[in-house]
Motif scaffolding. Structure first.
Motif: not given
Length: 238
Positions: A11, A191-192, A209, A211, A217-223
């Motif tokens: 993350l 950050t998350l 999760i 925030n 938060a742009d969720l496409t940037r997290f995994l």
């Protein structure tokens, strides 16, 4: 079994950590006649008691406070995350008074008067340098603390007690500019992170999760990654 250590790393390395904003002076108006105001911004993640915040004015190089104003004297009790508190000169223009949460003589300042913001008695932000009379005012970029409107830059996340550093953190606007008064925005966030982990009976399993910042938060940037039984290569990625 999920490897929490690797999950956290997965993350946190996607989006760089930026500091969480705190409470600070976000705008300072030293305008014509009585058009003077101070705006305080709560960039933190929770409500803050106004009784813990105070402004002090030190006139003409004084080292003893000429005036003190506790923000709860306004009759309000808390400042919510992302909100501002504006105290204005009682004789300011109608447009300034329309944005004010309170009026007080703490705003009877000229550009050569130092202003301190305190949290529970500790200085957390300053305008000017305590014990110094700069003449007409302190220089701030292309302007000064007299006859200008100063708005804290969006990348400023907290106050400071060193005026030589704080003086570089402002956008300088022409005298009597009030377009930004009553609101403030920053590019500060955190950050998350994983706030809850459930490993229950059968399939009763979940991850939560959180925030803590004010920004979307742009969720496409997290995994999320799962590493089964000591693996060093992800078993699953989400």
């Amino acid at each position: 079994m999920i490897n929490i250590r690797h999950t956290l790393i997965g993350l946190m390395t996607i989006l760089p950590v930026v500091c969480q904003a705190q409470v600070f002076i976000s705008e300072y108006l030293e305008g014509s006649s009585s058009n003077k105001a101070i705006e305080v911004y709560n960039g933190g993640p929770s409500d803050i008691s106004l009784s813990s915040l105070s402004l002090e004015r030190y006139n003409n190089g004084a080292v003893t406070a000429t005036g003190t104003y506790v923000l709860s004297d306004s009759g309000l009790t808390t400042l919510a995350p992302g909100e501002v508190f504006v105290v204005a000169n009682p004789s300011a223009s109608a447009a300034i008074l329309a944005e004010a949460d309170a009026t007080d003589v703490i705003t009877f300042f000229n550009g050569d008067d130092a202003i301190l913001l305190k949290l529970n008695g500790t200085v957390i932000d300053v305008i000017g340098e305590l014990g110094v009379d700069p003449g007409s005012g302190w220089q701030v970029g292309t302007g000064a603390t007299n006859n200008f409107t100063l708005v804290r830059k969006e990348n400023t996340c907290k106050g400071g007690t060193n005026w030589s550093e704080v003086s570089t953190e402002w956008d300088v606007l022409p005298i009597d500019t009030i377009d930004n008064l009553g609101t403030h925005s920053t590019r500060c966030s955190t950050t998350l992170y994983i706030s809850e982990y459930i490993e229950g009976s059968s399939s009763n399993k979940a991850l939560e999760i959180f925030n803590p910042g004010r920004k979307v938060a742009d969720l496409t940037r997290f995994l999320l990654e799962r590493y089964n039984n000591g693996a060093v290569v992800p078993t699953d990625t989400f």
